[in-house]
Enzyme design. Structure first.
Site, PDB file in Angstrom:
ATOM      1  N   GLY A  17      37.479   6.410 -34.165  1.00 50.24           N
ATOM      2  CA  GLY A  17      37.412   7.563 -32.272  1.00 50.24           C
ATOM      3  C   GLY A  17      37.025   9.126 -32.723  1.00 50.24           C
ATOM      4  O   GLY A  17      37.270   9.149 -34.059  1.00 50.24           O
ATOM      5  N   TYR A  32      47.897 -16.225 -85.963  1.00 53.37           N
ATOM      6  CA  TYR A  32      49.069 -16.272 -84.451  1.00 53.37           C
ATOM      7  C   TYR A  32      50.534 -16.213 -84.880  1.00 53.37           C
ATOM      8  O   TYR A  32      51.110 -17.003 -85.631  1.00 53.37           O
ATOM      9  CB  TYR A  32      49.064 -17.473 -84.388  1.00 53.37           C
ATOM     10  CG  TYR A  32      49.911 -18.082 -82.896  1.00 53.37           C
ATOM     11  CD1 TYR A  32      49.442 -17.524 -81.482  1.00 53.37           C
ATOM     12  CD2 TYR A  32      50.648 -18.962 -82.564  1.00 53.37           C
ATOM     13  CE1 TYR A  32      50.939 -17.111 -80.873  1.00 53.37           C
ATOM     14  CE2 TYR A  32      51.725 -19.045 -81.886  1.00 53.37           C
ATOM     15  CZ  TYR A  32      51.382 -18.191 -80.449  1.00 53.37           C
ATOM     16  OH  TYR A  32      52.494 -18.307 -79.636  1.00 53.37           O
ATOM     17  N   ARG A  65      38.586  -8.786 -40.222  1.00 54.30           N
ATOM     18  CA  ARG A  65      37.483  -8.644 -41.359  1.00 54.30           C
ATOM     19  C   ARG A  65      37.964  -8.133 -42.432  1.00 54.30           C
ATOM     20  O   ARG A  65      36.425  -8.041 -43.126  1.00 54.30           O
ATOM     21  CB  ARG A  65      36.964  -6.296 -40.243  1.00 54.30           C
ATOM     22  CG  ARG A  65      36.523  -6.701 -38.805  1.00 54.30           C
ATOM     23  CD  ARG A  65      36.997  -5.266 -38.424  1.00 54.30           C
ATOM     24  NE  ARG A  65      37.799  -4.656 -38.319  1.00 54.30           N
ATOM     25  CZ  ARG A  65      37.706  -3.132 -37.591  1.00 54.30           C
ATOM     26  NH1 ARG A  65      37.179  -2.148 -36.958  1.00 54.30           N
ATOM     27  NH2 ARG A  65      39.350  -3.187 -37.211  1.00 54.30           N
ATOM     28  N   LYS A 110      46.356  -6.715 -44.806  1.00 50.68           N
ATOM     29  CA  LYS A 110      45.202  -5.549 -45.092  1.00 50.68           C
ATOM     30  C   LYS A 110      45.826  -5.106 -45.942  1.00 50.68           C
ATOM     31  O   LYS A 110      45.301  -4.489 -47.216  1.00 50.68           O
ATOM     32  CB  LYS A 110      44.841  -6.149 -44.308  1.00 50.68           C
ATOM     33  CG  LYS A 110      43.775  -4.289 -43.961  1.00 50.68           C
ATOM     34  CD  LYS A 110      43.053  -4.052 -42.672  1.00 50.68           C
ATOM     35  CE  LYS A 110      43.279  -2.967 -41.991  1.00 50.68           C
ATOM     36  NZ  LYS A 110      42.710  -2.369 -40.760  1.00 50.68           N
TER      37      LYS A 110
HETATM   38  C1  UD1 Z   1      42.275   4.014 -35.357  1.00 48.59           C
HETATM   39  C2  UD1 Z   1      42.181   4.477 -34.903  1.00 48.59           C
HETATM   40  C3  UD1 Z   1      40.891   5.461 -34.558  1.00 48.59           C
HETATM   41  C4  UD1 Z   1      40.463   6.119 -35.919  1.00 48.59           C
HETATM   42  C5  UD1 Z   1      40.878   4.880 -36.824  1.00 48.59           C
HETATM   43  C6  UD1 Z   1      40.928   5.714 -38.766  1.00 48.59           C
HETATM   44  C7  UD1 Z   1      43.569   4.165 -32.791  1.00 48.59           C
HETATM   45  C8  UD1 Z   1      43.230   3.280 -31.523  1.00 48.59           C
HETATM   46  N1  UD1 Z   1      42.419   4.408 -32.841  1.00 48.59           N
HETATM   47  O1  UD1 Z   1      41.282   2.864 -35.420  1.00 48.59           O
HETATM   48  O2  UD1 Z   1      40.268   6.623 -34.040  1.00 48.59           O
HETATM   49  O3  UD1 Z   1      39.765   6.762 -35.969  1.00 48.59           O
HETATM   50  O4  UD1 Z   1      42.418   4.228 -36.833  1.00 48.59           O
HETATM   51  O5  UD1 Z   1      40.945   4.743 -39.304  1.00 48.59           O
HETATM   52  O6  UD1 Z   1      44.543   4.732 -33.151  1.00 48.59           O
HETATM   53  N2  UD1 Z   1      48.341  -1.862 -36.415  1.00 48.59           N
HETATM   54  C9  UD1 Z   1      49.620  -2.015 -35.453  1.00 48.59           C
HETATM   55  N3  UD1 Z   1      49.920  -2.699 -34.922  1.00 48.59           N
HETATM   56  C10 UD1 Z   1      49.019  -3.033 -34.170  1.00 48.59           C
HETATM   57  C11 UD1 Z   1      47.553  -2.003 -34.163  1.00 48.59           C
HETATM   58  C12 UD1 Z   1      47.299  -1.839 -35.259  1.00 48.59           C
HETATM   59  O7  UD1 Z   1      49.928  -1.860 -37.027  1.00 48.59           O
HETATM   60  O8  UD1 Z   1      49.143  -3.959 -32.980  1.00 48.59           O
HETATM   61  C13 UD1 Z   1      47.993  -0.439 -37.505  1.00 48.59           C
HETATM   62  C14 UD1 Z   1      47.023  -1.230 -38.776  1.00 48.59           C
HETATM   63  O9  UD1 Z   1      47.505  -2.348 -39.147  1.00 48.59           O
HETATM   64  C15 UD1 Z   1      46.513  -0.501 -38.995  1.00 48.59           C
HETATM   65  C16 UD1 Z   1      46.570   0.567 -38.058  1.00 48.59           C
HETATM   66  O10 UD1 Z   1      47.393   0.400 -37.770  1.00 48.59           O
HETATM   67  O11 UD1 Z   1      46.744   0.453 -40.653  1.00 48.59           O
HETATM   68  C17 UD1 Z   1      45.186   1.210 -37.538  1.00 48.59           C
HETATM   69  O12 UD1 Z   1      44.727  -0.096 -36.606  1.00 48.59           O
HETATM   70  P1  UD1 Z   1      42.967   0.132 -36.928  1.00 48.59           P
HETATM   71  O13 UD1 Z   1      43.817  -1.518 -35.733  1.00 48.59           O
HETATM   72  O14 UD1 Z   1      42.231  -0.297 -38.746  1.00 48.59           O
HETATM   73  O15 UD1 Z   1      42.504   1.353 -36.185  1.00 48.59           O
HETATM   74  P2  UD1 Z   1      41.517   1.573 -35.853  1.00 48.59           P
HETATM   75  O16 UD1 Z   1      40.480   0.616 -35.380  1.00 48.59           O
HETATM   76  O17 UD1 Z   1      41.066   1.257 -37.521  1.00 48.59           O
HETATM   77 CA    CA Z   2      41.372   1.075 -39.360  1.00 44.89          CA
END
Ligand code: UD1
Ligand code: CA
Length: 465
Positions: free
Chosen positions: A139, A365, A15, A22
């Site tokens: 969440g 300069y 996004r 990111k």
């Molecule tokens: C997550 C939470 C959500 C919370 C939000 C807060 C979960 C399922 N959801 O959602 O409840 O409200 O954060 O900001 O945890 N990442 C990995 N590997 C992966 C997926 C993600 O390292 O396979 C890392 C991403 O780089 C990021 C973080 O985990 O830094 C959060 O992932 P993101 O996809 O942004 O989760 P949200 O949908 O924001």
């Molecule tokens: Ca997030």
């Protein structure tokens, strides 16, 4: 009890619509994951594992040996991400902070408060939550009738009723380390996104009769998870306000905080006054009693006490106590001013050192130069340091005087007290105490001014015919 930390930084960040990974997007001049790492360090994490995936090498290069790393080859969700730390941390007994690399505004004070609650309550997990007027995208924290946390439901899996819950999961948690990995083994990917959610361990703990606590922060900034550039801009503004407030409380005057941009690692001494339009970046350190701005752009520079800087750009340079720079000066990397120096308008310095009391007041300069004490470099003087292929050094001794519009063709050396008269082009060294003159002698032709005017006038009349 031992504090451990897992930083989630493996996601792609689609996004953001960016070539840049990111968590390396900057907030107040520092990559988001850098803010998060500092926070867990301040919370005394003894071992910190960063989960890397997309852009793994770039993240590792940036963070270096500040952390251990676990590679998540496929991004199968936050639960799967945390599992990658198991090989490194499974044997540890302690409290594990799990935090997302995209939540740069979480403060260590808050983590400490969450840790405190976690320990005193004996919970298996303690979640940092916040209450949002508009909880969209986060969440939701679902509590039972007794108020205890029952589970976390992702936005995409919410029933309409759950979607109305305003308490959200910030993505920061404290877990009992052993229980965390045991519960993760039970997480499935049966949800709308087909991902292994870390948040599912909350429900798993509940089913196993463990307690789950929540600590609700009133500082909503802490809850911001940066998923797109809108949130990045919000995080930037909130971080800037927080940084400015810190400096104000430490005795720095900001004439207009809204137009003052101070990056996260900048340090400023008390009683320094900062005027609008000032950008202070990187590792810049500014002393006490300075007047900075309006419109100063200072990057990775070391500024002493009592310094004045107006409408100027300074990068990777040092400015000694009681010196003044500007208006409209450009101090490029490697410039070094001693005590009480003066750099005036439209002066450019590059890789040049000026010892105490030296002045370059206008339109000059000075590059690749070593200038002694109390030297005066006149208006329009330049060091000619480049022949189109190589750079050469100019050396100027103490108390030397360089007249206006002098060219110093480097390599060249002026001894102590040397005196170069205005308009000279200096190609040879000038020994100490000598005067150098290198220009055409002046010739006056008596009455010739009128003669030349008459001639020009006649020519003009002739042309009109
Ligand atoms: C997550 C939470 C959500 C919370 C939000 C807060 C979960 C399922 N959801 O959602 O409840 O409200 O954060 O900001 O945890 N990442 C990995 N590997 C992966 C997926 C993600 O390292 O396979 C890392 C991403 O780089 C990021 C973080 O985990 O830094 C959060 O992932 P993101 O996809 O942004 O989760 P949200 O949908 O924001
Ligand atoms: Ca997030």
């Amino acid at each position: 009890m031992k504090v451990l930390a897992i930083v989630l930084a493996g996601g792609q960040g689609k996004r953001m619509k960016s070539k840049r990974y990111k968590v390396l997007h900057e907030v107040a001049g520092k990559p988001m994951v850098g803010h998060v790492l500092r926070t867990v360090q301040e919370a005394n994490s003894e071992r910190t594992v960063v989960i890397v995936g997309h852009g793994a090498e770039a993240v590792k290069t940036y963070l270096g040996d500040q952390a251990e790393y676990a590679l998540q080859e496929q991004q199968l969700g936050t639960g799967h991400a945390v599992q990658q730390a198991e090989a490194l941390l499974a044997g540890e007994e302690g409290s594990t902070i799990v935090i997302c690399g995209d939540t740069p505004l979480v403060r260590s004070e808050t983590i400490n408060a969450v840790l405190e609650l976690h320990r005193s309550s004996g919970a298996a997990a303690t979640i940092l939550t916040a209450s949002f007027d508009d909880p969209t995208g986060y969440g939701r924290v679902i509590r039972g009738e007794d108020g205890a946390v029952v589970r976390i439901v992702e936005q995409k899996d919410c029933s309409p009723e759950e979607a109305r819950v305003q308490e959200i999961n910030t993505g920061t948690y404290i877990f009992d380390n052993r229980k965390l990995f045991a519960a993760l083994a039970k997480v499935t990917n049966e949800n709308s996104q087909g991902e292994y959610y870390l948040t599912d361990v909350v429900g798993i703990f509940r089913n196993d009769g463990e307690t789950v606590q929540a600590y609700c922060t009133s500082d909503l900034a802490e809850a911001i998870g940066v998923n797109d550039r809108v949130a990045l801009a919000e995080a930037e503004a909130l971080m800037r306000a927080r940084i400015n407030r810190k400096h104000l409380l430490e005795g720095v005057t900001l004439i207009d905080a809204a137009s003052t941009y101070i990056e996260a690692d900048v340090r400023i001494g008390a009683d320094t006054v900062i005027y609008p339009g000032t950008v202070l970046r990187g590792s810049t350190v500014i002393g006490e009693d300075c007047v900075i701005g309006p419109n100063a752009d200072i990057q990775n520079a070391e500024i002493g006490n009592g310094v004045t800087i107006k409408y100027s750009v300074i990068a990777e340079s040092v400015v000694g106590d009681d010196s003044s720079v500007g208006p409209y000066a450009n101090l490029r990397p490697g410039s070094k001013l001693g005590v009480g120096c003066k750099i005036g308008d439209f002066v450019e310095l590059k890789n040049a050192s000026l010892d105490d009391g030296s002045k370059v007041s206008h339109l000059s300069y000075v590059g690749d130069a070593i200038v002694g004490k109390d030297v005066n470099i006149g208006c329009g003087a330049i060091t000619v340091n480049y022949d189109g292929f190589n750079k050469f050094v100019t050396e100027i001794g103490d108390n030397a005087f360089v007249g206006s519009n002098v060219n110093l063709i480097a390599p060249v050396k002026l001894g102590d007290g040397a005196y170069v008269v205005a308009g000279s082009t200096i190609t040879h060294d000038v020994p100490s105490g000598d005067l150098a003159i290198a220009r055409e002698r002046q010739v006056n032709k008596p009455g010739y001014a009128d003669k030349i005017r008459a001639r020009a006038k006649a020519k003009k009349a002739n042309n009109k015919k």
